[in-house]
Design a protein around this motif. Structure first.
Motif, short mmCIF file in Angstrom:
data_model
loop_
_atom_site.label_atom_id
_atom_site.label_comp_id
_atom_site.label_asym_id
_atom_site.label_seq_id
_atom_site.Cartn_x
_atom_site.Cartn_y
_atom_site.Cartn_z
N TRP A 156 4.89 -10.37 25.96
CA TRP A 156 4.32 -9.34 24.54
C TRP A 156 4.67 -8.21 24.33
CZ3 TRP A 156 -0.35 -10.66 22.81
CH2 TRP A 156 -1.32 -12.05 23.10
N PHE A 157 4.59 -7.48 23.63
CA PHE A 157 5.11 -6.55 22.66
C PHE A 157 3.80 -5.87 21.17
CE2 PHE A 157 9.18 -9.28 23.91
CZ PHE A 157 9.67 -8.31 24.01
N ARG A 158 4.20 -4.55 21.83
CA ARG A 158 3.48 -4.26 21.51
C ARG A 158 4.52 -2.75 20.53
NH1 ARG A 158 1.06 -1.40 24.82
NH2 ARG A 158 -0.70 -2.47 24.88
N LEU A 159 3.89 -3.10 19.04
CA LEU A 159 5.11 -2.97 17.61
C LEU A 159 4.24 -1.01 17.36
CD1 LEU A 159 7.40 -2.46 15.90
CD2 LEU A 159 6.03 -3.77 14.75
N ARG A 160 4.59 -0.40 17.80
CA ARG A 160 4.34 1.24 16.55
C ARG A 160 5.23 1.45 15.84
NH1 ARG A 160 1.43 4.42 21.46
NH2 ARG A 160 -0.51 2.72 21.58
N ALA A 161 4.40 2.02 14.42
CA ALA A 161 5.97 1.83 13.17
C ALA A 161 5.01 2.58 12.00
CB ALA A 161 6.61 0.71 12.07
N ARG A 162 5.63 3.83 11.29
CA ARG A 162 5.71 3.72 9.97
C ARG A 162 6.53 4.16 8.99
NH1 ARG A 162 0.94 7.94 10.00
NH2 ARG A 162 0.28 7.97 11.88
N LYS B 111 0.49 -1.37 0.01
CA LYS B 111 0.06 -0.07 0.22
C LYS B 111 0.91 1.36 -0.22
CE LYS B 111 -4.00 -2.30 2.06
NZ LYS B 111 -4.81 -2.16 3.58
N ARG B 112 2.18 1.41 0.44
CA ARG B 112 2.78 2.14 0.31
C ARG B 112 2.17 3.46 1.60
NH1 ARG B 112 3.05 1.87 -5.61
NH2 ARG B 112 4.33 0.50 -6.17
N GLY B 113 1.80 2.84 2.51
CA GLY B 113 1.56 4.10 3.61
C GLY B 113 0.77 3.21 4.35
N GLY B 114 0.20 3.88 5.53
CA GLY B 114 -0.80 3.42 6.35
C GLY B 114 0.73 3.56 7.54
N LYS B 115 0.44 2.98 8.67
CA LYS B 115 1.69 2.86 9.52
C LYS B 115 0.73 1.19 10.28
CE LYS B 115 -2.02 4.55 12.61
NZ LYS B 115 -2.56 5.78 13.80
N ILE B 116 1.34 1.14 10.96
CA ILE B 116 2.05 -0.63 12.02
C ILE B 116 1.52 -0.35 13.20
CG2 ILE B 116 2.85 -2.73 12.65
CD1 ILE B 116 4.90 -2.07 10.05
N VAL B 117 0.03 -0.84 13.73
CA VAL B 117 -0.03 -1.30 14.93
C VAL B 117 -0.57 -2.13 15.61
CG1 VAL B 117 -1.51 -0.28 17.00
CG2 VAL B 117 -0.73 1.76 15.12
N GLN B 118 0.90 -2.98 16.06
CA GLN B 118 0.31 -4.82 16.21
C GLN B 118 1.22 -4.68 18.09
OE1 GLN B 118 2.58 -8.40 14.09
NE2 GLN B 118 0.73 -7.33 12.98
N THR B 119 0.41 -5.94 17.85
CA THR B 119 0.75 -6.70 19.38
C THR B 119 1.09 -8.38 18.67
OG1 THR B 119 -0.61 -5.26 20.27
CG2 THR B 119 0.52 -6.85 21.94
N PHE B 120 1.91 -8.82 19.95
CA PHE B 120 2.47 -10.23 19.15
C PHE B 120 3.88 -10.57 21.09
CE2 PHE B 120 5.26 -7.07 16.86
CZ PHE B 120 6.44 -7.66 17.42
N ARG B 121 3.65 -11.37 20.51
CA ARG B 121 4.82 -12.74 21.83
C ARG B 121 5.81 -13.40 20.90
NH1 ARG B 121 -0.83 -16.72 23.11
NH2 ARG B 121 -0.74 -15.12 20.73
#
Length: 970
Positions: free
Chosen positions: A496-502, A476-486
Motif C-alpha cells: 500500500w502507498f499513499r500519494l499526496r501531490a499538488r 480542473k487545473r487545480g485541486g490536490k491528489i490524496v489517494q491510497t493504492f496498491r
C-alpha cells in the motif's frame, strides 16, 4: 506508757517508708568495679582512649565506682550523681601521670564521626559528654568547640585520677587525649583544607547557576541543584553551617539527615534531566517522579526521626548509583552521546559510594577519610560540570547558522523520509527515484516513464480510480491528489502507498507538473485490518467473539422473520467442566493450548453456514443454521460433547475434559436475540447443576431456576451477616500418640428452606459474587475465637492449632494483612497456631506478590500451611522462598494404589518438607494401615475419616476434654 494498736501501725508504716527509700537510693546507683589506669606518656601527641574506657549504656541517675589504685595502693569508692538528677549513661576511665611534671591534656569527644556511623539507623552526631567528675585534683574545664566536647585535664606528677563522665547518649564514637598545641595545629590544618574545599564547591555551584541563566537548558539547573546540595552537605559536615547561621547544639542530626536526603534527590534530578530520560520511555519518568516524591517525603520523616531518614537516604543513594550506572551503560550501548560522556564521572561516583559504604560500616577507619570523601564529592561534581558544559556548548554548523525557508523545507522533507513523486505532464514522465522500485524488488526504471506504465503494476481495483484522479487534476487545473493504492511487487504481493501531490500551473494556465510525496503505508493498513479483525475475533482461537456472534445471530433472526424460509437459528452454549481446576494445576499456557484444541475439534463438526464463537473464557457459543429438526440439533450437541471428551495429550500426560451444553430453539414471534441467549444460558446452568457432562434443551420450567442462583446469593449474604453459617472442625491428629493436635475449619450451610447445601454449591457462588472475602473472614473470626477458648481452657503440652483456608480473591485483597492483624489482636492466640491454608497453585499464580504477602502474614504471628501439595506446578526454587511452616500432602498421594511410585513420591515429599523445616500433615487417611504407613514415613500429623469427620465446636470441645491427662491438663 501504753500504746494503742493504731499508734503501732502508724510507727510501722513510717519505718517501712524509710526502709523503702533507702533501698531505692541503693538500687538506683549502679556499682562498678575498680579499673586499670591508662598511663599518659609525656612524648605522645594523641592517645586513643575509645577502646580503653568502661562504657555503661544503661541509664541510671547516679553511679558508684571504685577508683583505680593510687600510688599507695588504696582503692577508694566515689558516687557521682547526674547533674540534673535524671538517668544518664556513663563512662569511666583512669589516667596515670608517670612523669614528675604536671601534664595538661585535652580530652576530645567529637559530636559526629562518619567512620562507623552505620548504614541503617546511623549515628548523626550530638553532644557526647555533659560533665566529667575526677576522683581527685582539679575538675576538667570545658573549652568552646563547634565540633566536639573538649575538656582540659590537668594531672599532677605521679597522680592516678579516675574520671567519671556523664553522657548525653549511650554511644561514644571516639574519645582521644591530645596535647593542646598538637590538637590546635591539627584543627587549624583541617580548617584550611575545609575552607579550600568549601570555596571550590561554592564557586562551582555559583558558576553552574550563572550558566543556567546564560544557557537556558534543563541540564544546567539540575547540575546546579546537585552542586548546591553538595555545598550544603559539606557545610554541615565541616561544622560551617552552625557557625554561619548561629544555630544551637542539638539540631545537627536533623540538618545532616536533610542534607543527605537532598543530595540523593539531586542525583535523581540530574540523572533524569541530563540523560533526557523522558524521551526514552514513559516508565523512566514515572520511576524518577515516584522516587523523588518518596525521597522528599523523607524530609518529614527527618523531623520525626533523623536517623531513619538518613539511613533510607544512604541506602537509596547506593541504589541510585548502581541503577544509574546500569542505565548509563545501556544508553551508551545504544550510542547515546550524553551517556557515553557521563561514564567516567559516574564510575568515579561509584568508587566514592564504595568508599563511603566502607567508611560508615567501619571497614575503612582513618582520621582523613571523612575530609577526603568531602573533597572527592567536590571532584565528582566538578567532573560532572565539565561533562555538562562540554555537551551543552557543542554544536554543528546547522546549529550555529541560519537557513533559508527553502532549505528548511528541503531538510524537513529529508527528515520525514518520504519518497518524491514528480509527474512531468508535458513529457508524460513520472520520477520517483529508486526507493519504490527497491521496495517492490522491481528492476530500475520500471516506474520512471509514462503514467500509463503504472497501470501495469497497480492493483486491478485501483487502476480506474488512479486514472480518473490524474485526469481530473489536469481538467480542473487545480485541486490536490490524496489517494491510497496498491502496487504489485516482483513476487506478486501488493504493498500500500499513499500519494499526496499538488499541480503546478504554468503561465498559460495549464498544468505543467504534479509534485508531491509517496509514502509506504503497508504496515498501517495491515495494522488497521488486524485491528478490525481483532475487534470481532478472539485473539487466542481466532474464532468470532461475542460481538460478532451476536451480530450474526441477530442477522439470522432477522432473515428468518423476513423470509419465512423454515430455517430457524438455534443457539448452543458449551462450557468446559472443571476447567479452572485443570488450568490451575497444569498452568495458563497449557490451558490456552486446551482451549485452542477444543475450538479446532468443534470447528470440524459444524456446517459452513454455522457460526462457532468463543464467548468468554471456557464458554463457547454456536449458531446452528445447518440443522432444522430439534432431534438433529440435539444429536449435533451430543457429537460436540463427545469431541471434547476425547483425551488431550499435553507433554507426557493425558488430560480428560467434559463439557455441559445448553440448547435454545428459536420459537419465532417476538422472541429477540437477548431472549434466545438467556434461554441457552439457563439451560447450560441447569446442565451444570445436574453434575455436568450433559446437555439440556431450554424449557420454560427451567426459567425460575436461574433466579434461584440470585436468591441463593442473597440468602448466603444474609447468613454471613446474621452468623447463621455453620462452622465445623475436622480433627488433625498427632500420629505419634493419635492425640488431637488441631482442627481444620470447614463451612457448612443449612438453608432454612432448601436444607443442607453442599460447599461445592455455595462456595462458587461466593467466588463469583465477591462474597468469598466476607465468608473467609467469617470463618477466620470464628476459628480464631474458638481456638482462643480452647487454648485458654484446655492446657495442653503444646498449644492447639486451627487451619483456615484462603481463596485467591482473599490473597489478592489488599486489606487481607490488616484483617488478619485485627483478628489476631482480638483473639490473643499463641503465635503460629492460627494457620492460613493456601493451595500450591494459588501461591504460584503470582509468586513474587505471594512471597511479600506471606512474609507480612508470618510476621504478624500467623502460621502458614501449603495445601494440596503435589497437585500443582510449583518450582522448588520458588517454594523454598515461601515462609510456610506446614506442608499438607494431597490425599491422592495417601490413598493406596497399584502404582509402585506412590510410596517413593510420598517418602520424597515428607523428606523434602522436613529439609525445608516444615511440619507434615497428610490428608485423606481412611484406615489404620494408612495411618501406620504415614507414621513410619516420618509424617507428624494426619486427618481423614479414620480420625473423625467435621464436627461442631461443642462436640470438638467434648473430644478435647476426653483426652488423657498426659495430653491435656484441664
Amino acid at each position: 506508757m501504753s500504746y494503742s494498736w493504731f499508734d503501732f501501725c502508724r510507727a510501722s508504716k513510717g519505718l517501712l517508708y524509710w526502709v523503702l527509700a533507702v533501698c531505692c537510693v541503693i538500687f538506683s546507683a549502679q556499682t562498678v568495679h575498680a579499673i586499670e589506669p591508662i598511663p599518659v606518656p609525656p612524648d605522645i601527641d594523641a592517645l586513643e582512649l575509645t577502646d580503653s574506657v568502661d562504657l555503661y549504656r544503661e541509664a541510671v541517675p547516679r553511679l558508684q565506682v571504685s577508683t583505680a589504685p593510687g600510688a599507695d595502693g588504696i582503692v577508694r569508692r566515689i558516687e557521682v550523681p547526674s547533674r540534673d538528677g535524671s538517668s544518664r549513661s556513663w563512662t569511666v576511665f583512669a589516667l596515670a601521670n608517670t612523669s614528675d611534671e604536671q601534664v595538661d591534656r585535652l580530652l576530645v569527644a567529637p559530636f559526629f564521626r562518619l567512620v562507623g556511623s552505620k548504614l541503617f539507623w546511623p549515628e548523626l552526631g550530638s553532644s557526647r559528654i555533659v560533665a566529667i567528675t575526677p576522683s581527685q585534683g582539679l575538675a576538667p574545664v570545658r573549652e568552646h568547640s563547634l565540633e566536639a566536647d573538649v575538656f582540659l585535664i590537668t594531672l599532677d606528677p605521679g597522680a592516678i585520677v579516675t574520671f567519671v563522665a556523664e553522657l548525653n547518649s549511650p554511644d561514644l564514637p571516639q574519645l582521644r587525649l591530645w596535647k593542646p598545641e598538637v590538637y590546635k595545629e591539627t584543627i587549624n590544618g583541617y580548617t584550611l583544607y575545609r575552607g579550600i574545599i568549601l570555596g571550590i564547591s561554592g564557586l562551582l555551584a555559583l558558576f553552574l547557576t550563572i550558566l543556567f541563566v546564560v544557557k537556558g537548558t534543563v541540564m544546567f539547573p539540575a547540575t546546579a541543584a546537585l552542586a548546591w546540595s553538595v555545598l550544603a552537605y559539606l557545610c554541615i559536615d565541616f561544622g560551617f553551617w552552625s557557625l554561619l547561621f548561629k544555630l544551637e547544639h542539638g539540631g545537627e542530626p536533623l540538618y545532616r539527615a536533610s542534607a543527605e536526603v537532598m543530595l540523593t534527590s539531586s542525583l535523581i534530578i540530574f540523572l533524569y534531566a541530563y540523560l533526557n530520560l523522558n524521551r526514552w520511555n514513559i516508565h523512566y519518568s514515572h520511576l524518577a517522579l515516584t522516587s523523588l516524591v518518596l525521597l522528599l517525603g523523607l524530609l518529614g520523616v527527618a523531623v520525626w526521626d533523623p536517623s531513619v531518614a538518613a539511613g533510607i537516604a544512604r541506602l537509596a543513594m547506593g541504589i541510585i548509583g548502581i541503577l544509574g550506572f546500569v542505565t548509563i551503560l545501556v544508553l551508551a550501548w545504544q550510542g547515546y552521546d550524553r551517556a557515553i560522556l557521563l561514564i567516567p564521572s559516574w564510575f568515579l561516583l561509584l568508587a566514592w559510594l564504595i568508599g563511603a559504604a566502607m567508611t560508615v560500616t567501619g571497614t575503612l577507619a582513618n582520621d582523613i577519610v571523612q575530609p577526603a570523601l568531602g573533597g572527592g564529592l567536590v571532584l565528582i561534581v566538578l567532573l560532572i560540570g565539565f561533562t555538562v558544559m562540554q555537551h551543552a556548548f557543542a554544536g554543528g554548523a546547522i546549529a550555529q547558522g541560519l537557513i533559508s525557508d527553502v532549505e528548511r523545507r528541503a531538510l524537513a522533507l529529508t527528515g520525514a523520509g518520504d519518497i518524491i513523486w514528480d509527474w512531468d505532464i508535458d513529457r508524460d514522465r513520472i520520477f520517483t527515484g529508486n526507493e519504490v522500485e527497491d521496495l517492490l524488488n522491481l528492476r530500475r526504471g520500471t516506474l520512471e516513464g509514462p503514467a500509463r506504465d503504472w497501470l501495469d503494476v497497480l492493483h486491478p481495483q485501483d487502476r480506474d480510480r488512479f486514472r480518473a484522479t490524474l485526469d481530473a487534476v489536469i481538467d480542473k487545473r487545480g485541486g490536490k491528489i490524496v489517494q491510497t493504492f496498491r502496487l504489485r511487487s516482483e513476487d506478486g504481493h501488493f504493498r500500500w502507498f499513499r500519494l499526496r501531490a499538488r499541480p503546478i500551473v504554468g503561465a498559460d494556465g495549464e498544468v505543467i507538473r504534479c509534485v508531491g510525496t509517496l509514502l509506504d503505508v503497508t504496515e498501517e493498513r495491515t495494522a488497521e485490518e488486524r485491528l478490525l479483525h481483532d475487534a470481532v475475533h478472539d485473539n487466542l482461537t481466532g474464532l468470532p467473539n461475542r460481538e460478532l456472534f451476536m451480530d450474526r445471530l441477530r442477522t439470522a433472526v432477522i432473515q428468518t422473520n423476513a423470509e419465512q424460509s423454515g430455517v430457524k437459528p438455534t443457539v448452543i452454549m458449551l462450557n468446559l467442566d472443571r476447567f479452572k481446576q485443570v488450568n490451575d494445576s497444569i498452568g495458563i499456557s497449557a490451558g490456552d493450548s486446551i482451549l485452542l484444541t477444543v475450538a479446532r475439534r468443534l470447528g470440524r463438526l459444524i456446517g459452513r453456514q454455522d457460526t462457532l464463537a468463543r464467548l468468554n473464557g471456557d464458554l463457547y457459543g454456536l449458531v446452528v443454521l445447518s440443522e432444522k429438526e430439534p432431534d438433529r440439533v440435539v444429536a449435533l450437541a451430543d457429537s460436540l460433547r463427545k469431541a471434547v471428551r476425547s483425551p488431550i495429550t499435553f507433554g507426557e500426560r493425558e488430560i480428560f475434559l467434559t463439557c455441559s451444553a445448553g440448547i435454545a430453539l428459536f420459537e419465532g414471534g417476538k422472541q429477540d436475540v437477548e431472549d434466545l441467549m438467556a434461554n441457552a444460558e439457563i439451560a447450560l446452568n441447569h446442565a451444570r447443576r445436574l453434575g455436568g457432562d450433559r446437555q439440556e434443551v431450554f424449557r420454560p420450567i427451567l426459567r425460575p431456576l436461574g433466579k434461584n442462583v440470585v436468591d441463593l446469593e442473597a440468602d448466603l449474604r444474609e447468613a454471613i451477616k446474621k452468623e447463621n453459617l455453620g462452622v465445623f472442625y475436622q480433627p488433625i491428629v498427632r500420629l505419634e500418640n493419635q492425640s488431637v493436635a488441631g482442627f481444620e475449619v470447614l463451612a457448612r450451610w443449612k438453608h432454612p428452606k432448601r436444607g443442607q447445601i453442599s460447599p461445592s454449591e455455595f462456595i462458587p457462588i461466593a467466588e463469583q459474587s465477591g462474597l468469598i472475602h466476607e465468608l473467609g473472614m467469617y470463618m477466620l473470626e470464628k476459628g480464631a475465637h474458638q481456638l482462643a477458648y480452647w487454648q485458654r481452657e484446655m492446657k495442653t503440652s503444646t498449644p492447639l492449632f486451627v487451619s483456615v483456608n484462603l481463596s485467591s480473591r482473599q490473597l489478592l485483597n489488599h486489606d487481607l494483612i490488616n484483617d488478619v492483624k485485627a483478628v489476631l489482636s482480638r483473639s490473643s492466640v499463641a503465635p503460629g497456631t492460627l494457620k492460613l491454608e493456601l493451595t500450591e497453585s494459588l501461591v504460584m499464580s503470582n509468586p513474587e506478590y505471594s512471597v511479600k504477602v506471606l512474609e507480612r502474614l508470618r510476621g504478624l504471628g500467623a502460621g502458614l500451611s501449603i495445601d494440596d501439595f503435589g497437585t500443582g506446578h510449583s518450582s522448588l526454587s520458588y517454594l523454598q522462598r515461601f515462609p510456610f511452616d506446614t506442608l499438607k500432602i494431597d490425599q491422592s498421594f495417601v490413598k493406596p494404589s497399584a502404582d509402585s511410585s506412590r510410596s517413593i513420591l510420598l517418602r520424597t515429599i515428607v523428606a523434602m518438607g522436613h529439609d525445608l523445616g516444615m511440619s507434615i500433615v497428610a490428608e485423606g487417611a481412611e484406615s489404620e494401615d494408612e495411618a501406620l504407613e504415614l507414621y513410619q514415613l516420618g509424617c507428624e500429623y494426619a486427618q481423614g475419616f479414620f480420625f473423625g469427620q467435621a464436627v461442631s465446636s461443642d462436640e470438638a470441645t467434648k473430644t478435647l476434654r476426653k483426652m488423657p491427662k498426659e495430653e491435656a491438663v484441664s
